[in-house]
Scaffold this motif. Structure first.
Motif, short mmCIF file in Angstrom:
data_model
loop_
_atom_site.label_atom_id
_atom_site.label_comp_id
_atom_site.label_asym_id
_atom_site.label_seq_id
_atom_site.Cartn_x
_atom_site.Cartn_y
_atom_site.Cartn_z
N ILE A 75 38.73 63.55 -58.70
CA ILE A 75 37.80 64.31 -57.87
C ILE A 75 36.43 64.25 -58.54
CG2 ILE A 75 38.38 66.51 -58.99
CD1 ILE A 75 37.79 67.83 -56.24
N PRO A 107 27.73 63.99 -52.16
CA PRO A 107 29.13 63.63 -51.88
C PRO A 107 30.10 64.43 -52.76
CG PRO A 107 27.79 61.71 -52.54
CD PRO A 107 27.08 62.94 -52.95
N GLU A 109 34.07 63.73 -53.50
CA GLU A 109 35.02 62.66 -53.19
C GLU A 109 36.36 62.85 -53.90
OE1 GLU A 109 31.86 59.02 -52.43
OE2 GLU A 109 32.42 59.49 -54.49
N SER A 111 39.97 60.68 -54.61
CA SER A 111 40.58 59.35 -54.49
C SER A 111 41.85 59.28 -55.32
CB SER A 111 39.60 58.26 -54.96
OG SER A 111 39.22 58.46 -56.31
N GLY A 133 36.03 61.51 -48.60
CA GLY A 133 35.00 62.39 -49.14
C GLY A 133 34.37 63.24 -48.06
N GLN A 134 33.69 64.30 -48.51
CA GLN A 134 32.84 65.11 -47.65
C GLN A 134 31.41 64.85 -48.10
OE1 GLN A 134 34.66 66.14 -44.80
NE2 GLN A 134 33.52 68.03 -45.02
N TYR A 135 30.53 64.52 -47.15
CA TYR A 135 29.17 64.11 -47.47
C TYR A 135 28.18 65.03 -46.75
CZ TYR A 135 31.71 60.06 -49.11
OH TYR A 135 32.60 59.24 -49.76
N SER A 155 32.90 63.74 -42.91
CA SER A 155 33.85 63.06 -43.79
C SER A 155 33.62 61.56 -43.74
CB SER A 155 35.29 63.39 -43.38
OG SER A 155 35.53 63.00 -42.04
N THR A 180 31.44 52.81 -49.50
CA THR A 180 31.66 54.02 -48.72
C THR A 180 31.26 53.78 -47.26
OG1 THR A 180 29.48 54.85 -49.39
CG2 THR A 180 31.40 55.65 -50.61
#
Length: 213
Positions: A75, A107, A109, A111, A133-135, A155, A180
């Motif tokens: 994260i 961001p 993110e 993964s 991710g949330q941007y 997202s 991205t």
């Protein structure tokens, strides 16, 4: 900036809390990291018109949970901010309006990935990862009328691959390339609509300093 500092401090605290007295490797361990990146935005025309360049730099930090079999979860949080000017596009050419505009992209993110073990090169560890991710994107300018500023969150998806180099038992660095894709923010109005660009993502080169095993 408070969010970024919190991520870095949190990651370092997690790394410090990892077992140091164990005689054998634990099934999973925690690591913190600092990350810096340079990204070529997919919306090249939009960013060049507003900010004077289609390349942006991000700084941030985060943490990883690394499993003995090579899998890991990561994260991270980072931030890009630059001031340019409001602009418009006419007949394919951009024109600045001289009105200062500050663009900010933040961001967050998450993964999952895999670290490959090389028998002959134990200090060199290739890896691949993918995630979501949330941007949060903002455009603000002083004296703007209601509705002119932009504040949106959406997202997106990410994928990256790179190599980690172990400098010490508790310290490593890594370099990687990340892609991205962030739809839903650009392309609905303003310069991005005029340019026909709807992706806020792009390609980035990233550098990490890692604290932990």
């Amino acid at each position: 900036m408070k969010t970024l500092v919190a991520f870095v401090v949190f990651g370092a605290a997690l790394a410090a809390a990892a077992p140091v007295a164990a005689q054998t490797a634990p099934p999973a361990y925690l690591r913190g990291f600092f990350v810096a990146s340079a990204e070529e935005f997919a919306a090249k025309t939009t960013f060049a018109a507003v900010l004077g360049s289609s390349v942006g730099t991000f700084v941030g930090g985060g943490a990883q949970v690394v499993f003995r079999d090579g899998a890991y979860v990561e994260i991270s949080g980072s931030r890009f901010q630059k001031t340019g000017q409001r602009a418009f596009i006419l007949n394919g050419q951009s024109f600045g309006l001289g009105i200062p505009l500050t663009a900010t992209l933040t961001p967050i993110e998450l993964s999952v990935g895999y670290r490959f073990k090389l028998k002959r090169h134990r200090t060199i560890i290739p890896y691949v990862a993918g995630g979501v991710g949330q941007y949060h994107y903002q455009e603000t300018s002083s004296g703007s009328d209601p509705g002119e500023d932009l504040d949106a969150t959406h997202s997106g998806f990410l994928a990256n691959t790179g190599v980690e180099f172990r400098l010490h038992k508790w310290v490593g660095v890594s370099v990687d390339a990340q892609y991205t894709h962030i739809p839903g923010i650009f392309g609905t109005g303003g310069v991005s609509k005029d340019a026909g660009e709807s992706d806020l993502g792009g390609y980035a080169g990233r550098f990490k300093i890692i604290v932990g095993r």
